[in-house]
Motif scaffolding. Sequence first.
Motif, PDB file in Angstrom:
ATOM      1  N   TYR A   1       0.866  -1.168   0.000  1.00  0.00           N
ATOM      2  CA  TYR A   1       0.000   0.000   0.000  1.00  0.00           C
ATOM      3  C   TYR A   1       0.908   1.223   0.000  1.00  0.00           C
ATOM      4  O   TYR A   1       1.835   1.321   0.808  1.00  0.00           O
ATOM      5  CB  TYR A   1      -0.872   0.031   1.253  1.00  0.00           C
ATOM      6  N   LEU A   2       0.633   2.142  -0.899  1.00  0.00           N
ATOM      7  CA  LEU A   2       1.467   3.326  -1.025  1.00  0.00           C
ATOM      8  C   LEU A   2       0.617   4.567  -0.755  1.00  0.00           C
ATOM      9  O   LEU A   2      -0.581   4.477  -0.494  1.00  0.00           O
ATOM     10  CB  LEU A   2       2.129   3.341  -2.398  1.00  0.00           C
ATOM     11  N   ASP A   3       1.231   5.720  -0.810  1.00  0.00           N
ATOM     12  CA  ASP A   3       0.556   6.926  -0.330  1.00  0.00           C
ATOM     13  C   ASP A   3      -0.246   7.650  -1.398  1.00  0.00           C
ATOM     14  O   ASP A   3      -0.774   8.720  -1.147  1.00  0.00           O
ATOM     15  CB  ASP A   3       1.570   7.884   0.290  1.00  0.00           C
ATOM     16  N   GLY A   4      -0.349   7.074  -2.585  1.00  0.00           N
ATOM     17  CA  GLY A   4      -1.142   7.723  -3.626  1.00  0.00           C
ATOM     18  C   GLY A   4      -0.491   8.949  -4.239  1.00  0.00           C
ATOM     19  O   GLY A   4      -1.162   9.792  -4.829  1.00  0.00           O
ATOM     20  N   THR A   5       0.839   9.077  -4.115  1.00  0.00           N
ATOM     21  CA  THR A   5       1.549  10.197  -4.708  1.00  0.00           C
ATOM     22  C   THR A   5       1.325  10.237  -6.220  1.00  0.00           C
ATOM     23  O   THR A   5       1.434   9.223  -6.903  1.00  0.00           O
ATOM     24  CB  THR A   5       3.062  10.083  -4.431  1.00  0.00           C
ATOM     25  N   GLU A   6       0.985  11.408  -6.731  1.00  0.00           N
ATOM     26  CA  GLU A   6       0.814  11.564  -8.177  1.00  0.00           C
ATOM     27  C   GLU A   6       2.186  11.546  -8.843  1.00  0.00           C
ATOM     28  O   GLU A   6       3.073  12.330  -8.490  1.00  0.00           O
ATOM     29  CB  GLU A   6       0.097  12.881  -8.489  1.00  0.00           C
ATOM     30  N   VAL A   7       2.353  10.665  -9.804  1.00  0.00           N
ATOM     31  CA  VAL A   7       3.644  10.519 -10.477  1.00  0.00           C
ATOM     32  C   VAL A   7       3.468  10.839 -11.953  1.00  0.00           C
ATOM     33  O   VAL A   7       2.806  10.097 -12.681  1.00  0.00           O
ATOM     34  CB  VAL A   7       4.184   9.083 -10.314  1.00  0.00           C
TER      35      VAL A   7
END
Length: 351
Positions: A155-161
Amino acid sequence: MGSTKKIGLIGRLDPECELFDGQTVKTRMMYRLLCELYGEENVVVVETKDYRHNAPRVVAQTVRCLLTCRDVFVSLSRNGRKAFFPLLSFAARHLHTRVYHNLIGGWLAQDLEECPQQVSYLNDFRVNWVESHQLVGKLEELGVGNAEFLPNFKYLDGTEVPESRYYGPGYRFCTFSRVQELKGIGDAMDTVEKLCSEGLDCCLDVYGPIDPSYKEEFETALSRCVHAEYKGCVAPEKSVQAIASYDALLFPTKWKPEGIPGTIIDALAAGVPVIAAKWQYYDEMLEDGVTGFGYGFGNNELLADEIKKFIELGNGANELRKGCLARAVAYSPEAVSDVVAAAVDGERLRD
């Protein structure tokens, strides 16, 4: 899925969040997934952190888990497997406990060659999920009839890449793992220092917990390598956000039992190309010229050449970035949740 159904989880969650190693992070990820699928109130945890020094607590939790849960997930290290597997095998045979073994690391085949009696334990379980297709085949050859592939996931933090960015002088590299000799951290530092001495404009940031036995050597290396800096530890859910600002991740591991490292998943999800030693499962996660570059395991002197190859790409590295983002999808919770739910709920429907 009735609310009275309980799901057991035996593993090291470290509720104080003091540990950032792969075993602990993987167990936390499975705990979160089980809570989403079945409700936090229905997940019964056996915390195995320092189990040898907390035997009364661990025994009490284990007894409670096995008496209240038909379905028990297990994520244990090599030593933990030796301690718990005989009991779990007994529970599977005599209490009809359904044990779902979610393997930590990639060295189980070698363990079975040294300790073949563990094959019978594994065959008593409902499934042995492993992170590598190669390992499934190896276990089958050793007599394990219920090994199945299940990717490591985070599970990751949803950072926009973004799919593209500028690549140019002032290259920033990072390592993101335990800080120890076997992870090749010193080699990465020396390599970046060498490149800087040749006129390349780059630096290295080192993340991760420092192995106590390596602390003195690491501090000496930091004083010698002026273009390297230690950045401490980052919570697993924030790892993509931390890595995303770097040009490439360096992974010069020298650890033979390396499995499917969570740090590689972090880099893929961040769209950050990986320059790595080709450990035993490299080809299952990464691809030369698609997700970054690799070189022969045990030949960290070649790391500098691969970094130069990456730098020569300039903005062409955006193609590697796209390759990383595409590959990351295979290691998301969504890629795993249906498999886990089908295994558990399918067994329940057969009751």
